[in-house]
Design a protein around this motif. Structure first.
Motif, PDB file in Angstrom:
ATOM      1  N   GLN A 214       0.839  -1.202   0.000  1.00 12.11           N
ATOM      2  CA  GLN A 214       0.000   0.000   0.000  1.00 12.11           C
ATOM      3  C   GLN A 214       0.869   1.244   0.000  1.00 12.11           C
ATOM      4  O   GLN A 214       1.920   1.266   0.643  1.00 12.11           O
ATOM      5  N   TRP A 215       0.394   2.239  -0.678  1.00 13.05           N
ATOM      6  CA  TRP A 215       1.051   3.538  -0.622  1.00 13.05           C
ATOM      7  C   TRP A 215       0.156   4.474   0.185  1.00 13.05           C
ATOM      8  O   TRP A 215      -1.050   4.536  -0.064  1.00 13.05           O
ATOM      9  N   CYS A 216       0.724   5.128   1.183  1.00 17.63           N
ATOM     10  CA  CYS A 216      -0.089   5.934   2.099  1.00 17.63           C
ATOM     11  C   CYS A 216       0.374   7.373   2.141  1.00 17.63           C
ATOM     12  O   CYS A 216       1.556   7.673   2.029  1.00 17.63           O
ATOM     13  N   CYS A 217      -0.602   8.224   2.330  1.00 19.20           N
ATOM     14  CA  CYS A 217      -0.362   9.658   2.407  1.00 19.20           C
ATOM     15  C   CYS A 217      -0.829  10.133   3.783  1.00 19.20           C
ATOM     16  O   CYS A 217      -1.921   9.768   4.224  1.00 19.20           O
ATOM     17  N   GLY A 231      -4.165   9.799   8.022  1.00 19.77           N
ATOM     18  CA  GLY A 231      -3.393   9.002   7.067  1.00 19.77           C
ATOM     19  C   GLY A 231      -4.292   8.024   6.357  1.00 19.77           C
ATOM     20  O   GLY A 231      -5.298   7.573   6.915  1.00 19.77           O
ATOM     21  N   GLY A 232      -3.950   7.713   5.119  1.00 19.57           N
ATOM     22  CA  GLY A 232      -4.751   6.722   4.405  1.00 19.57           C
ATOM     23  C   GLY A 232      -4.084   6.283   3.120  1.00 19.57           C
ATOM     24  O   GLY A 232      -3.138   6.920   2.640  1.00 19.57           O
ATOM     25  N   GLU A 233      -4.612   5.180   2.575  1.00 20.21           N
ATOM     26  CA  GLU A 233      -4.059   4.669   1.333  1.00 20.21           C
ATOM     27  C   GLU A 233      -4.522   5.519   0.160  1.00 20.21           C
ATOM     28  O   GLU A 233      -5.666   5.944   0.109  1.00 20.21           O
ATOM     29  N   VAL A 234      -3.627   5.748  -0.773  1.00 12.25           N
ATOM     30  CA  VAL A 234      -3.994   6.424  -2.017  1.00 12.25           C
ATOM     31  C   VAL A 234      -3.683   5.472  -3.164  1.00 12.25           C
ATOM     32  O   VAL A 234      -2.606   4.879  -3.223  1.00 12.25           O
ATOM     33  N   ASP A 235      -4.650   5.335  -4.087  1.00  9.36           N
ATOM     34  CA  ASP A 235      -4.515   4.308  -5.116  1.00  9.36           C
ATOM     35  C   ASP A 235      -3.432   4.627  -6.141  1.00  9.36           C
ATOM     36  O   ASP A 235      -2.650   3.752  -6.500  1.00  9.36           O
TER      37      ASP A 235
END
Ligand code: A3P
Ligand code: MG
Ligand code: MG
Length: 394
Positions: A214-217, A231-235
């Motif tokens: 996962q890539w998170c921002c 924070g959360g995952e960005v597709d």
């Protein structure tokens, strides 16, 4: 706040102490106040590797590439590396928070601590989405754990063991439907900004699905007077990622719309799409409409900020201001309940928040058995990892 009441006591399980604080359900018909919400700005990004290790790199960042017409979303299902269902802890986000604090501290002694003192709330994006959309949630309740450390609220979702087992024992058709969403991501992204042809796979396939990766921002923003770190995952990103949110894209799948009822259902779903993306400042949502059998049919791109206007006046209408207004009340309520200056700092105080659709919110303090259940025998103070707790209070 109403307290005690035999009926309310029943709501809480054996793990909570009295009194129980209640916040009643918001009205969705009365006009809401305009609550300012600041445009989120990124603090940092990080990646989870296939081994589920967190690293402060963009190794898991993917780039949007339009998917092939009629793509088969079943493709690769048997090779899906599925991350096991587990309690979502806030640990990864806290590593990011600690990193930001440390970065500030390097530029000026004491500035990291001051920065964190000014942050009112830290949580994953999913938790904030649940809070914001609660006024329109008629089916699914939720529970969360809340801690207050020096005036900063930390939130995590609370999943009972029974609920966790339900998730893990997902019915095969649900599991497949869930895969369609990830498969759409694989058809629509690439690990490089240009389309790559992967040997042994059909044209346009971006690589087999591994949901560990996962890539998170992590962003900062403001709801009313409260500074939030979310924070959360960005597709994926469009062409490039320059550290701003402008290029970010959220991908979604949905069943093709065949009539008025489907349309109304989709417009309700847009509420969740909207807040999920809005909270991280993701400006674009690309929806892949699929057949029941998992064939990609059409694509539609939405500008996040314009979604509320699309549903205004419709049968399934919702108003984001109702959500912001409610969320601001909710946060103020949490602050007033959880912020107890007489608290014993060496002991974890965990508040259990229970949301019941059409009813409202109840908050009560966990007793020792409840705290032990949350700590789960790990090196934790409440649900915070001990290293974080020590670093923040040291
Ligand atoms: P769709 O949303 O396209 O159905 P996200 O959209 O948040 O990036 O999540 C990617 C995919 O994960 C979703 O794709 C869905 O398939 C799956 N997913 C997300 N939340 C889920 C949940 N609560 N239960 C089952 N699957 C879920
Ligand atoms: Mg995603
Ligand atoms: Mg998505």
């Amino acid at each position: 706040l109403h307290e005690n009441g035999a009926k309310q006591r029943e709501i809480a399980n054996n793990y909570t102490e009295h009194p129980i604080h209640k916040l009643s359900y918001p009205s969705t018909s009365s006009p809401a106040r305009t609550v300012p919400f600041q445009q989120p700005s990124p603090l940092l990004t990080f990646s989870y590797t296939p081994a589920r290790e967190l690293e402060f790199t963009d190794s898991a960042l993917r780039y949007y590439i339009p998917p092939p017409n009629g793509a088969d979303l079943r493709y690769g299902y048997e090779r899906w590396v599925k991350r096991p269902e587990e309690k979502v802890r806030v640990d990864g986000l806290l590593r990011a928070v600690a990193k930001v604090r440390e970065r500030m501290e390097r530029s000026e002694a004491g500035s990291g601590r001051r920065w964190l003192e000014g942050v009112g709330l830290v949580s994953w994006r999913g938790v904030m989405t649940k809070i914001l959309t609660a006024p329109y949630e008629e089916r699914d309740g939720w529970e969360m754990n809340v801690m207050d450390i020096d005036g900063t609220l930390y939130l995590e979702e609370h999943l009972s063991d029974a609920k966790l087992r339900d998730k893990e024992d997902m019915a095969p058709h649900h599991r497949l439907q869930s895969y369609y969403g990830y498969s759409f991501e694989a058809w629509s992204t690439s690990s490089r900004p240009v389309r790559e042809r992967l040997a042994g796979h059909p044209e346009g396939w971006g690589g087999d699905v591994d949901t560990n990766v996962q890539w998170c921002c992590v962003v900062k923003t403001k709801l009313g007077d409260t500074r939030l770190v979310i924070g959360g995952e960005v597709d994926c990103a469009r062409e490039r990622f320059t550290g701003r949110t402008d290029d970010l894209v959220e991908l979604k799948t949905s069943m093709v719309i065949r009539g008025a009822q489907d349309e109304a259902r989709f417009e309700k779903k847009l509420l969740k799409f909207y807040f999920q993306s809005f909270l991280l400042g993701v400006p674009q949502i690309i929806v892949g409409f699929r057949t029941p059998a998992g064939q990609l049919s059409t694509l539609q791109s939405f500008k996040t900020m314009q979604i509320p206007r699309l549903v205004r006046g419709k049968r399934s209408a919702w108003d984001p201001m109702v959500c912001f207004d409610w969320a601001q009340n909710f946060v103020a309520f949490l602050k007033s309940v959880a912020n107890n200056p007489a608290a014993n700092a060496s002991k974890a105080r965990i508040w259990r928040v229970i949301f019941k659709p059409k009813d409202g919110i109840s908050v009560s303090l966990l007793n020792d058995a409840g705290v032990r259940e949350v700590e789960a025998g790990e090196e934790r103070v409440g649900f915070l990892p001990r290293w974080y707790f020590d670093e923040m209070s040291g």
